[in-house]
Design a protein around this motif. Structure first.
Motif, mmCIF file in Angstrom:
data_model
loop_
_atom_site.group_PDB
_atom_site.id
_atom_site.type_symbol
_atom_site.label_atom_id
_atom_site.label_comp_id
_atom_site.label_asym_id
_atom_site.label_seq_id
_atom_site.Cartn_x
_atom_site.Cartn_y
_atom_site.Cartn_z
ATOM 1 N N MET A 77 44.878 -29.663 -23.405
ATOM 2 C CA MET A 77 45.469 -28.345 -23.516
ATOM 3 C C MET A 77 44.567 -27.283 -22.878
ATOM 4 N N LYS A 78 43.249 -27.497 -22.864
ATOM 5 C CA LYS A 78 42.337 -26.481 -22.348
ATOM 6 C C LYS A 78 42.485 -26.273 -20.847
ATOM 7 N N ASP A 79 42.835 -27.342 -20.095
ATOM 8 C CA ASP A 79 42.979 -27.210 -18.646
ATOM 9 C C ASP A 79 44.442 -27.157 -18.223
ATOM 10 N N GLU A 80 45.332 -26.819 -19.153
ATOM 11 C CA GLU A 80 46.748 -26.773 -18.828
ATOM 12 C C GLU A 80 47.030 -25.556 -17.940
ATOM 13 N N TYR A 81 47.733 -25.788 -16.851
ATOM 14 C CA TYR A 81 48.101 -24.694 -15.962
ATOM 15 C C TYR A 81 49.522 -24.894 -15.461
ATOM 16 N N TYR A 82 50.076 -23.815 -14.949
ATOM 17 C CA TYR A 82 51.433 -23.820 -14.414
ATOM 18 C C TYR A 82 51.340 -23.490 -12.933
ATOM 19 N N ALA A 83 51.876 -24.367 -12.086
ATOM 20 C CA ALA A 83 51.756 -24.205 -10.640
ATOM 21 C C ALA A 83 53.102 -23.865 -10.027
ATOM 22 N N ALA A 84 53.042 -23.081 -8.951
ATOM 23 C CA ALA A 84 54.252 -22.725 -8.206
ATOM 24 C C ALA A 84 53.853 -22.353 -6.787
ATOM 25 N N THR A 85 54.832 -22.356 -5.899
ATOM 26 C CA THR A 85 54.609 -22.023 -4.498
ATOM 27 C C THR A 85 55.449 -20.810 -4.135
ATOM 28 N N GLY A 86 54.845 -19.892 -3.376
ATOM 29 C CA GLY A 86 55.565 -18.732 -2.865
ATOM 30 C C GLY A 86 55.424 -18.675 -1.358
ATOM 31 N N ARG A 87 56.485 -18.231 -0.675
ATOM 32 C CA ARG A 87 56.451 -18.136 0.787
ATOM 33 C C ARG A 87 57.023 -16.804 1.238
ATOM 34 N N ARG A 88 56.484 -16.286 2.347
ATOM 35 C CA ARG A 88 57.002 -15.085 2.986
ATOM 36 C C ARG A 88 56.581 -15.128 4.440
ATOM 37 N N ALA A 132 55.799 -15.205 -9.899
ATOM 38 C CA ALA A 132 57.077 -15.085 -10.616
ATOM 39 C C ALA A 132 57.641 -16.469 -10.939
ATOM 40 N N ARG A 133 57.536 -17.399 -10.000
ATOM 41 C CA ARG A 133 58.028 -18.759 -10.247
ATOM 42 C C ARG A 133 57.208 -19.463 -11.322
ATOM 43 N N ALA A 134 55.897 -19.209 -11.353
ATOM 44 C CA ALA A 134 55.052 -19.810 -12.386
ATOM 45 C C ALA A 134 55.367 -19.223 -13.761
ATOM 46 N N ILE A 135 55.675 -17.935 -13.803
ATOM 47 C CA ILE A 135 56.036 -17.289 -15.071
ATOM 48 C C ILE A 135 57.298 -17.918 -15.637
ATOM 49 N N ILE A 136 58.247 -18.256 -14.772
ATOM 50 C CA ILE A 136 59.497 -18.900 -15.201
ATOM 51 C C ILE A 136 59.198 -20.251 -15.855
ATOM 52 N N LYS A 137 58.207 -20.973 -15.327
ATOM 53 C CA LYS A 137 57.843 -22.265 -15.922
ATOM 54 C C LYS A 137 57.233 -22.078 -17.307
ATOM 55 N N ILE A 138 56.515 -20.972 -17.500
ATOM 56 C CA ILE A 138 55.909 -20.694 -18.794
ATOM 57 C C ILE A 138 56.987 -20.323 -19.817
ATOM 58 N N ASN A 139 57.866 -19.401 -19.429
ATOM 59 C CA ASN A 139 58.911 -18.927 -20.343
ATOM 60 C C ASN A 139 60.202 -18.682 -19.558
ATOM 61 N N PRO A 140 61.157 -19.624 -19.581
ATOM 62 C CA PRO A 140 62.403 -19.480 -18.814
ATOM 63 C C PRO A 140 63.260 -18.284 -19.235
#
Length: 130
Positions: A1-12, A84-92
């Protein structure tokens, strides 16, 4: 749990940002540097923090970002989309809030390619009158 992270990719444009969010104090690191050091103008820091501020996650999560390609504006907007995509993974449930502000929309505008016989994408060589 200590190294738990949420990953996402953004492009522009041609910029690609790999974003990782984990519990923390609100530090944002871009390519190993603090966001303020990496982006010279304060406007870019504001763009990056927008999605976190919208959902009050700014002081609760640290972000580690690897970004490449494009210019600084494209990179900043790619990071905003990735966050923003990572935030969605944390809390939809926060999706509608971010979607309303346009943070989840991938801006697909790209530079138009140069065509043969033209000076640029659309500019034609000047024609002679005689």
């Amino acid at each position: 749990m200590k190294d738990e992270y949420y990953a996402a990719t953004g492009r522009r444009k041609t910029a690609v940002a790999q974003v990782r969010l984990k519990m923390g104090k609100g530090e944002i690191k871009v390519n190993g540097k603090k966001a303020e050091e990496y982006f010279s103008r304060p406007l870019y820091g504001k763009i990056i923090r927008e999605s976190l501020e919208q959902v009050d996650f700014l002081d609760r999560f640290d972000a580690v970002v690897e970004v490449q390609g494009g210019g600084l504006t494209g990179q900043a907007e790619a990071i905003r989309l990735g966050l923003a995509r990572a935030i969605i993974k944390i809390n939809p449930e926060l999706r509608s809030n971010l979607k309303q502000r346009g943070f989840l929309t991938r801006d697909q505008r790209m530079k138009e390619r140069k065509k043969p016989g033209l000076r640029g994408a659309r500019a034609k060589p000047q024609s002679s009158k005689r």
